[in-house]
Design a protein around this motif. Structure first.
Motif, PDB file in Angstrom:
ATOM      1  N   VAL A  28       0.840  -1.207   0.000  1.00 46.26           N
ATOM      2  CA  VAL A  28       0.000   0.000   0.000  1.00 46.26           C
ATOM      3  C   VAL A  28       0.869   1.249   0.000  1.00 46.26           C
ATOM      4  CG1 VAL A  28      -1.734   1.305   1.287  1.00 46.26           C
ATOM      5  CG2 VAL A  28      -1.945  -1.171   1.088  1.00 46.26           C
ATOM      6  N   GLY A  29       1.976   1.226   0.739  1.00 50.96           N
ATOM      7  CA  GLY A  29       2.876   2.378   0.757  1.00 50.96           C
ATOM      8  C   GLY A  29       3.431   2.699  -0.611  1.00 50.96           C
ATOM      9  N   THR A  34       2.346   5.599  -6.675  1.00 48.27           N
ATOM     10  CA  THR A  34       2.365   5.076  -8.042  1.00 48.27           C
ATOM     11  C   THR A  34       0.978   4.754  -8.586  1.00 48.27           C
ATOM     12  OG1 THR A  34       2.663   2.820  -7.190  1.00 48.27           O
ATOM     13  CG2 THR A  34       4.651   4.081  -7.686  1.00 48.27           C
ATOM     14  N   PHE A  35       0.004   4.553  -7.707  1.00 43.70           N
ATOM     15  CA  PHE A  35      -1.332   4.137  -8.125  1.00 43.70           C
ATOM     16  C   PHE A  35      -2.380   5.227  -7.896  1.00 43.70           C
ATOM     17  CE2 PHE A  35      -5.382   2.447  -6.466  1.00 43.70           C
ATOM     18  CZ  PHE A  35      -5.882   1.831  -7.601  1.00 43.70           C
ATOM     19  N   ALA A  36      -2.384   5.831  -6.715  1.00 44.58           N
ATOM     20  CA  ALA A  36      -3.389   6.853  -6.382  1.00 44.58           C
ATOM     21  C   ALA A  36      -3.212   8.071  -7.280  1.00 44.58           C
ATOM     22  CB  ALA A  36      -3.258   7.244  -4.913  1.00 44.58           C
ATOM     23  N   GLU A  41      -7.500  10.051  -3.046  1.00 45.20           N
ATOM     24  CA  GLU A  41      -7.249   8.616  -3.164  1.00 45.20           C
ATOM     25  C   GLU A  41      -6.097   8.182  -2.267  1.00 45.20           C
ATOM     26  OE1 GLU A  41      -6.794   7.378  -7.176  1.00 45.20           O
ATOM     27  OE2 GLU A  41      -8.902   7.713  -7.696  1.00 45.20           O
ATOM     28  N   ARG A  42      -5.086   9.042  -2.139  1.00 45.34           N
ATOM     29  CA  ARG A  42      -3.969   8.682  -1.256  1.00 45.34           C
ATOM     30  C   ARG A  42      -4.428   8.589   0.192  1.00 45.34           C
ATOM     31  NH1 ARG A  42      -1.335  12.556  -4.796  1.00 45.34           N
ATOM     32  NH2 ARG A  42      -0.215  11.343  -6.372  1.00 45.34           N
ATOM     33  N   ARG A  43      -5.322   9.483   0.593  1.00 43.95           N
ATOM     34  CA  ARG A  43      -5.838   9.403   1.957  1.00 43.95           C
ATOM     35  C   ARG A  43      -6.704   8.167   2.149  1.00 43.95           C
ATOM     36  NH1 ARG A  43      -8.960  14.516   3.396  1.00 43.95           N
ATOM     37  NH2 ARG A  43      -9.115  14.854   1.152  1.00 43.95           N
ATOM     38  N   GLN A  44      -7.405   7.766   1.096  1.00 46.04           N
ATOM     39  CA  GLN A  44      -8.201   6.541   1.189  1.00 46.04           C
ATOM     40  C   GLN A  44      -7.290   5.323   1.353  1.00 46.04           C
ATOM     41  OE1 GLN A  44     -10.838   5.878  -2.131  1.00 46.04           O
ATOM     42  NE2 GLN A  44     -12.026   4.303  -1.072  1.00 46.04           N
ATOM     43  N   LEU A  45      -6.203   5.278   0.588  1.00 54.41           N
ATOM     44  CA  LEU A  45      -5.257   4.184   0.733  1.00 54.41           C
ATOM     45  C   LEU A  45      -4.591   4.193   2.109  1.00 54.41           C
ATOM     46  CD1 LEU A  45      -5.685   3.783  -2.332  1.00 54.41           C
ATOM     47  CD2 LEU A  45      -3.203   3.444  -2.533  1.00 54.41           C
ATOM     48  N   LEU A  46      -4.219   5.383   2.558  1.00 52.90           N
ATOM     49  CA  LEU A  46      -3.591   5.488   3.873  1.00 52.90           C
ATOM     50  C   LEU A  46      -4.549   5.024   4.965  1.00 52.90           C
ATOM     51  CD1 LEU A  46      -1.132   6.354   5.510  1.00 52.90           C
ATOM     52  CD2 LEU A  46      -2.046   8.682   5.540  1.00 52.90           C
ATOM     53  N   GLY A  47      -5.832   5.287   4.786  1.00 51.24           N
ATOM     54  CA  GLY A  47      -6.821   4.864   5.769  1.00 51.24           C
ATOM     55  C   GLY A  47      -6.942   3.356   5.891  1.00 51.24           C
ATOM     56  N   THR A  48      -6.581   2.614   4.836  1.00 54.09           N
ATOM     57  CA  THR A  48      -6.688   1.155   4.899  1.00 54.09           C
ATOM     58  C   THR A  48      -5.665   0.552   5.856  1.00 54.09           C
ATOM     59  OG1 THR A  48      -5.181   0.763   3.021  1.00 54.09           O
ATOM     60  CG2 THR A  48      -7.537   1.059   2.529  1.00 54.09           C
ATOM     61  N   ILE A  49      -4.519   1.218   6.015  1.00 55.47           N
ATOM     62  CA  ILE A  49      -3.471   0.664   6.887  1.00 55.47           C
ATOM     63  C   ILE A  49      -3.222   1.519   8.113  1.00 55.47           C
ATOM     64  CG2 ILE A  49      -2.308  -0.531   4.989  1.00 55.47           C
ATOM     65  CD1 ILE A  49      -0.256   1.751   4.944  1.00 55.47           C
ATOM     66  N   GLY A  50      -3.854   2.701   8.182  1.00 55.42           N
ATOM     67  CA  GLY A  50      -3.609   3.616   9.294  1.00 55.42           C
ATOM     68  C   GLY A  50      -3.768   3.009  10.674  1.00 55.42           C
ATOM     69  N   PRO A  51      -4.831   2.205  10.924  1.00 55.42           N
ATOM     70  CA  PRO A  51      -5.023   1.667  12.273  1.00 55.42           C
ATOM     71  C   PRO A  51      -4.113   0.488  12.624  1.00 55.42           C
ATOM     72  CG  PRO A  51      -7.108   1.828  11.042  1.00 55.42           C
ATOM     73  CD  PRO A  51      -5.988   1.957  10.064  1.00 55.42           C
ATOM     74  N   VAL A  52      -3.424  -0.089  11.618  1.00 58.79           N
ATOM     75  CA  VAL A  52      -2.742  -1.363  11.889  1.00 58.79           C
ATOM     76  C   VAL A  52      -1.253  -1.380  11.569  1.00 58.79           C
ATOM     77  CG1 VAL A  52      -4.867  -2.693  11.562  1.00 58.79           C
ATOM     78  CG2 VAL A  52      -3.378  -2.276   9.603  1.00 58.79           C
ATOM     79  N   PHE A 321     -11.667  -2.730  12.701  1.00 56.85           N
ATOM     80  CA  PHE A 321     -11.461  -1.943  11.482  1.00 56.85           C
ATOM     81  C   PHE A 321     -11.648  -2.803  10.221  1.00 56.85           C
ATOM     82  CE2 PHE A 321      -8.978   0.240  14.763  1.00 56.85           C
ATOM     83  CZ  PHE A 321      -9.486   1.525  14.647  1.00 56.85           C
ATOM     84  N   ARG A 322     -12.615  -3.710  10.248  1.00 58.17           N
ATOM     85  CA  ARG A 322     -12.799  -4.659   9.158  1.00 58.17           C
ATOM     86  C   ARG A 322     -13.578  -4.091   7.984  1.00 58.17           C
ATOM     87  NH1 ARG A 322     -16.420  -5.541  13.100  1.00 58.17           N
ATOM     88  NH2 ARG A 322     -18.616  -5.944  12.563  1.00 58.17           N
ATOM     89  N   LYS A 323     -14.306  -2.978   8.159  1.00 61.76           N
ATOM     90  CA  LYS A 323     -15.195  -2.493   7.113  1.00 61.76           C
ATOM     91  C   LYS A 323     -14.414  -1.823   5.984  1.00 61.76           C
ATOM     92  CE  LYS A 323     -19.228  -1.822  10.073  1.00 61.76           C
ATOM     93  NZ  LYS A 323     -20.232  -0.852  10.582  1.00 61.76           N
ATOM     94  N   ARG A 324     -15.039  -1.794   4.814  1.00 65.12           N
ATOM     95  CA  ARG A 324     -14.444  -1.112   3.664  1.00 65.12           C
ATOM     96  C   ARG A 324     -14.500   0.409   3.863  1.00 65.12           C
ATOM     97  NH1 ARG A 324     -13.905  -4.158  -1.140  1.00 65.12           N
ATOM     98  NH2 ARG A 324     -14.772  -6.273  -1.001  1.00 65.12           N
ATOM     99  N   LEU A 325     -13.564   1.099   3.224  1.00 67.26           N
ATOM    100  CA  LEU A 325     -13.512   2.559   3.315  1.00 67.26           C
ATOM    101  C   LEU A 325     -14.105   3.179   2.058  1.00 67.26           C
ATOM    102  CD1 LEU A 325      -9.926   3.126   4.771  1.00 67.26           C
ATOM    103  CD2 LEU A 325     -12.096   3.069   5.985  1.00 67.26           C
TER     104      LEU A 325
END
Length: 330
Positions: A28-29, A34-36, A41-52, A321-325
């Protein structure tokens, strides 16, 4: 099973957990830059790993600590022989952690872009270097009779190790793309699913080549061959399930492929912990690298008491934190 063998297996388990969980963090990093396509979109990606992401790094700390306490000679030889790669990993992880915290401190595009590049470098460099290090550990390095590393940096840049670096990097990026598809909704989910479908064959090809080299040239043990074959099947299954938009099964497949590959590496290594390509007397084994029986006994009781609590806590974190963002508001 004696305690030294038990701790060899325990360290393998800890590194499996680290690479499976931190692997998608690294992926994700890399994808954040390279993708967002924009900051939302970068904040959305960061949110997927932010808590863990910081909890995932605990597996590395625990694994290194267990290696230090259970096999001090192994720890000393690895951390001295791989001093530069380990140093770069440490610096990259520090920069990456700081970048996660600092990128949102200012509403400035240039400021966030610099930290996004820091996240990319701090994610990709450790992924590559871990592949380089583990490939060299299994292949062996020049050791003297007193177990001191006698080679140089060039000795670590052999073809098998470079293939290991490329494999770890590619598989982690693929693992991260599948994780993003699993954890997001909307356009980001659709594009990450397509990316995983397109990039997955590259990652699987590298993984198959790495596993084939492992079982043909370094270890023809039946256990290693079986584990390598299972890892290959899991990777192919992940490709197939991702193509039909079953992201949960695809993520389970990439996680299984990574975990089984790491177990295959440890199986190929056993009963050595660091083979010597120089003086044969320099090879470190489970027997001659282990700490005293009393130390191993104390460590075992501590692990039995506290490891289940750590696993329960981290499992609870992922459940919360299992739900989709959903897409972040621009």
């Amino acid at each position: 099973m004696d305690l030294s063998t038990f701790w060899f297996l325990a360290i393998a388990f800890l590194f499996v957990g680290y690479f499976v969980l931190e692997g998608f963090d690294f992926g994700v990093g890399v994808l954040m830059r390279t993708f967002a396509r924009d900051d939302a979109e970068r904040r959305q990606l960061l949110g997927t790993i932010g808590p863990v992401w910081d909890g995932n790094e605990v597996w590395l700390i625990t694994g290194a600590g267990a290696m230090f306490a259970a096999f001090p000679h192994w720890y000393a030889s690895v951390f001295s022989g791989f001093y530069l790669p380990m140093l770069f990993i440490l610096l990259a992880l520090i920069v990456r952690g700081v970048a996660f915290e600092f990128r949102g401190k200012r509403e400035d595009a240039a400021w966030r872009a610099r930290w996004d590049w820091a996240i990319l470098c701090g994610s990709l460099l450790p992924a590559l270097l871990w592949g380089l290090i583990f490939a060299n550990i299994v292949r062996g390095v020049p050791l003297a009779a007193d177990h001191d590393y006698t080679g140089g940096l060039v000795d670590l840049l052999n073809p098998f190790a470079l293939l290991g670096a490329a494999t770890f990097g590619a598989v982690f990026v693929w693992h991260g793309a599948v994780f993003v598809a699993l954890k997001t909704t909307g356009e980001v989910r659709d594009r990450s699913n397509r990316l995983a479908s397109r990039f997955g064959p590259v990652a699987v090809a590298l993984l198959l080549g790495f596993l084939a080299w492992l079982v043909v040239d370094l270890s023809r043990d039946a256990v290693t061959i079986g584990l390598g074959g299972a890892a290959a099947l899991a990777a192919v299954a992940a490709l197939a399930t991702n193509r039909v938009r079953r992201e949960g099964w695809a993520f389970a497949g990439t996680a299984a492929a990574i975990g089984l590959t790491v177990v295959a590496l440890f199986a190929a290594l056993h009963p050595a912990v660091l083979p010597s390509t120089g003086d044969p007397a320099g090879t470190l084994t489970i027997a001659n690298a282990a700490a005293s029986p009393y130390s191993l006994k104390v460590m075992t009781w501590v692990a039995v008491l506290f490891l289940p609590l750590v696993l329960l806590y981290q499992g609870w974190t992922y459940w919360v934190f299992r739900k989709r963002l959903a897409p972040v508001t621009r």
